[in-house]
Design an enzyme around this catalytic site. Structure first.
Site, PDB file in Angstrom:
ATOM      1  CG  HIS A  96      39.609  39.888  32.425  1.00 32.19           C
ATOM      2  ND1 HIS A  96      39.132  39.099  33.421  1.00 32.19           N
ATOM      3  CD2 HIS A  96      39.981  41.049  32.998  1.00 32.19           C
ATOM      4  CE1 HIS A  96      39.207  39.749  34.571  1.00 32.19           C
ATOM      5  NE2 HIS A  96      39.712  40.933  34.343  1.00 32.19           N
TER       6      HIS A  96
HETATM    7  S1  FES Z   1      37.677  36.508  31.530  1.00 32.41           S
HETATM    8 FE1  FES Z   1      38.648  37.184  33.332  1.00 32.41          FE
HETATM    9  S2  FES Z   1      37.278  36.498  34.831  1.00 32.41           S
HETATM   10 FE2  FES Z   1      36.366  35.768  33.050  1.00 32.41          FE
END
Ligand code: FES
Ligand code: HEM
Lengths: 458, 188
Positions: free
Chosen positions: B153
């Site tokens: 993410h």
């Molecule tokens: S940014 Fe969501 S798990 Fe690493």
């Protein structure tokens, strides 16, 4: 329940008479999906998807029970047993592809079923309970499908389990212990795989139970219909059998053609190739995505990149991680209060000009955008698009719908279903206001008397 | 139906409110309730990590061969562990950033052991939802701050493994460890 004019079950043979006294199961079926259940005569194809969802639940249970005979939920061998199903078990490849694609088709028909509910406001009184039970079924389905996807113990299985249970770690204070408790360890491993298999086996039967409640609740007011006008008289309805058994049978045929085309010709099109790599706890795939049916909700989760803080003080009220989790669960839990957010007395979107605009030009594009962003990597422009779409999603349900239901002037409704079908059906005619359209070319359909009363062609 | 009505009339007529038998009902239901609730405990508790999972484990890692600028991936309690030897520029950069505005403020010195400021030991588990960040292996994306980048993410960690951008709430966790010799660490 039934309308006063519903046909009564009359056992014909000695056997059925005997059975009717001891266990009136045939009577139950007759009244539920037989000639004893009067249904609005004007249902369109959007009303096929409930039966189709039931069909796919059966497909999943049958193929799943068979797969479970060859599968072993142990982290050391799970991946291998799935390959064993694919290569060695007779027709194992077909059963597994049917189960994996069956899950996708289950979600396709459920999404169309929910979409029907949104457009025709099927969630409104007197059908709130049906809707609430439906949301429960949807949540159970999501849990079931998530845990099923973990079972093959491929890379996506493993990292899906890690990320989704990681959602719970966002909860303040209890989050981290909760995640460890859910997994039975500090990372997904044998304990997690085993319990997911146990629950994946169980939940479909729980779903079947809630489906029975859902249909029970449906049979109290009966089905709604595309006009949203309630049934008033016998000529508004036809018996479920043979009219809707035939119509649902046709829909089933169509969807089975699509389903078999996927199972036999594109079995992996909806899956992810990384799941054919065995789980590796030390390496995350470059781009992890959930199954396609979770994409819109995954996009909402990822839309929150900044903390909610008091400006200029640096005091964080809700960290970004928790915001995303709240929004993702909230986006579905919101549906539980939908019957009380949309207060318009008119059900069908056909008679709600303002609602209809926001539906087709607001909600639908917003869902498409969320769907696309959920499957895309966490990069620009997808992040900004999912932020805008997430904002609209919540605005639509929490602000726009309640306001529309106050200020909108609905179009005049037909007096009855019969009138909508026979009176206002002139080509090009807008909604039938009051009287039968004088220029109406279609005076009466074949097999119907001009007074609108129905003569079933039996 | 008939008995029902009879019973109700009898109760309301004879003994309004509190009855002698209430005690038996409360005692019986209370006992059953406590019994039922205590059954719940093992049912919930069985889901927690079992003894073998909890059994303390330690891992020894030889950090001697790691060249400045290089990292290795080891495994600690079935989770990835990153060991990185920082270059002089990286140390300078991390120290320069010690005062920068961060979500989880920490100094480089607090994240390394005295005398071994160039060895950074962290879990390779993103504090967002648990993916393994990139940046420990040759040629991987190190993110905007030259440390680690989580592709799941989009969380960016700096050279000291501190969260600088993206949804993760905390810095990469530094596990408990000690140097058993100049070149070997024992984690756990
Ligand atoms: S940014 Fe969501 S798990 Fe690493
Ligand atoms: C609500 C209904 C169900 C849904 C939505 C569902 C969904 C799924 C999904 C998405 C997978 C992963 C498929 C793959 O990628 O290979 C799966 C696997 C599996 N499911 Fe189900 N399932 C359902 C019902 C059942 C039932 C009732 C059983 C058994 C009683 C079952 C047993 C299995 C088994 C053994 C696997 C692992 C084999 C495999 O991966 O193909 N499922 N399920």
């Amino acid at each position: 329940m039934s309308f006063a004019w519903a046909k009564q079950y009359e056992p014909q043979t000695a056997l059925t008479k005997w059975l009717d006294e001891k266990l009136p199961l045939p009577r139950l079926v007759y009244n539920a999906v037989g000639a004893g259940y009067p249904v609005p005569r004007n249902l369109n194809y959007m009303w096929n998807f409930g039966v189709l969802a039931g069909f796919f639940l059966v497909v999943q249970i049958v193929t799943g029970v068979v797969l479970a005979m060859h599968y072993a939920a142990n982290q050391a061998v799970a991946f291998g047993t799935v390959e064993h199903i694919m290569r060695n078990v007779n027709y194992g490849w077909m059963l597994r592809y049917a189960h994996a694609n069956g899950a996708s088709f289950f979600f396709i028909v459920i999404y169309l079923h929910i979409f029907r509910g949104f457009f025709y406001s099927s969630y409104k009184a007197p059908r709130e309970m049906i809707w609430l039970l439906g949301v429960v079924i949807f949540l159970l389905m999501m849990a079931t499908a998530f845990m099923g996807y973990v079972l093959p113990w491929g890379q996506m299985s493993f990292w899906g389990a890690q990320v989704i249970t990681g959602l719970f770690s966002a909860i303040p204070l209890v989050g981290e212990p909760l995640q460890v408790w859910l997994l039975g360890g500090f990372a997904p491993d044998n304990a997690a795989l085993n319990r997911f298999f146990s629950l994946h086996f169980l939940l479909p039967f729980v779903i079947a139970g809630v489906v029975i409640l859902h249909i029970w609740a449906l049979h109290i007011p009966g089905s709604s219909n595309p006009t949203g006008v309630e049934v008033k008289q016998e000529s508004d309805t036809v018996p479920f059998h043979p009219y809707y058994t035939a119509k649902d049978g046709f829909g089933l045929g169509v969807i089975l053609i699509l389903f078999t085309a996927m199972v036999f010709f594109l079995p992996n099109a909806l899956g992810h190739p990384d799941n054919y790599i065995e789980a590796n706890p030390l390496s995350t795939p470059a781009h992890i995505v959930p199954e396609w049916y979770f994409w819109p909700f995954y996009a909402i989760l990822r839309a929150f990149t900044g903390d909610l803080s008091i400006p200029f003080t640096g005091i964080v009220l809700i960290p970004a991680k928790l915001l995303g989790v709240i929004a993702m669960f909230g986006s579905i839990l919101l549906w539980f209060i939908l019957p009380w957010l949309d207060k318009s007395p008119v059900r069908s979107g056909h008679y709600r000009p303002m609602f209809r605009k926001f539906f087709w030009f607001g909600l639908i594009p917003c869902m498409i955008a969320l769907f696309i962003c959920g499957g895309a990597p966490a990069e620009e422009p997808y992040v900004v698009i999912s932020q805008i779409a997430t904002a609209y999603y919540f605005l639509h349900f929490l602000v726009i719908l309640p306001i529309i239901s106050q200020i909108e002037v609905p179009k005049p409704l037909p007096f009855s279903i019969t009138e909508a079908v026979l009176g206002g059906a002139a080509p090009g005619g807008t909604s039938g206001g009051g009287k039968i359209n004088p220029e109406g070319v279609v005076g009466g359909l074949p097999g119907t008397a001009t007074d609108g009363s129905l003569q079933p062609a039996e | 139906m008939a008995t029902n009505t009879a019973a109700t009339t009898e109760v309301s007529a004879a003994e309004e409110g509190v009855r002698r038998r209430d005690w038996i009902h409360i005692a019986a239901l209370g006992t059953a309730g406590v019994g039922g609730a205590s059954l719940l405990f093992p049912l919930v508790s069985q889901m927690a990590p079992s003894a073998d999972v909890l059994a303390a484990s330690t891992t020894e890692v030889d950090v001697g061969a790691i060249q400045p600028g290089q990292s290795i991936k080891a495994s600690f309690r079935k989770q990835p562990l990153f060991v990185k030897r920082l270059t002089a520029e990286e140390i300078a950069k991390a120290k320069a950033d010690d005062g920068a505005s961060m979500r989880d403020p920490a100094k480089l010195a607090d994240r390394t052991k005295a005398g071994h400021e160039d060895v950074l030991v962290t879990m390779g588990v993103c504090t967002h939802l648990g993916c393994v960040p990139l940046g420990a292996a040759e040629g991987e994306n190190k993110g905007e701050f030259g440390g680690y980048f989580c592709p799941c993410h989009g969380s960016h960690y700096d050279v000291a493994g501190r969260i600088r951008k993206g949804p993760a709430p905390l810095n990469l966790q530094v596990p408990e460890y000690e140097f058993t010799s100049d070149t070997v660490i024992r984690v756990g």
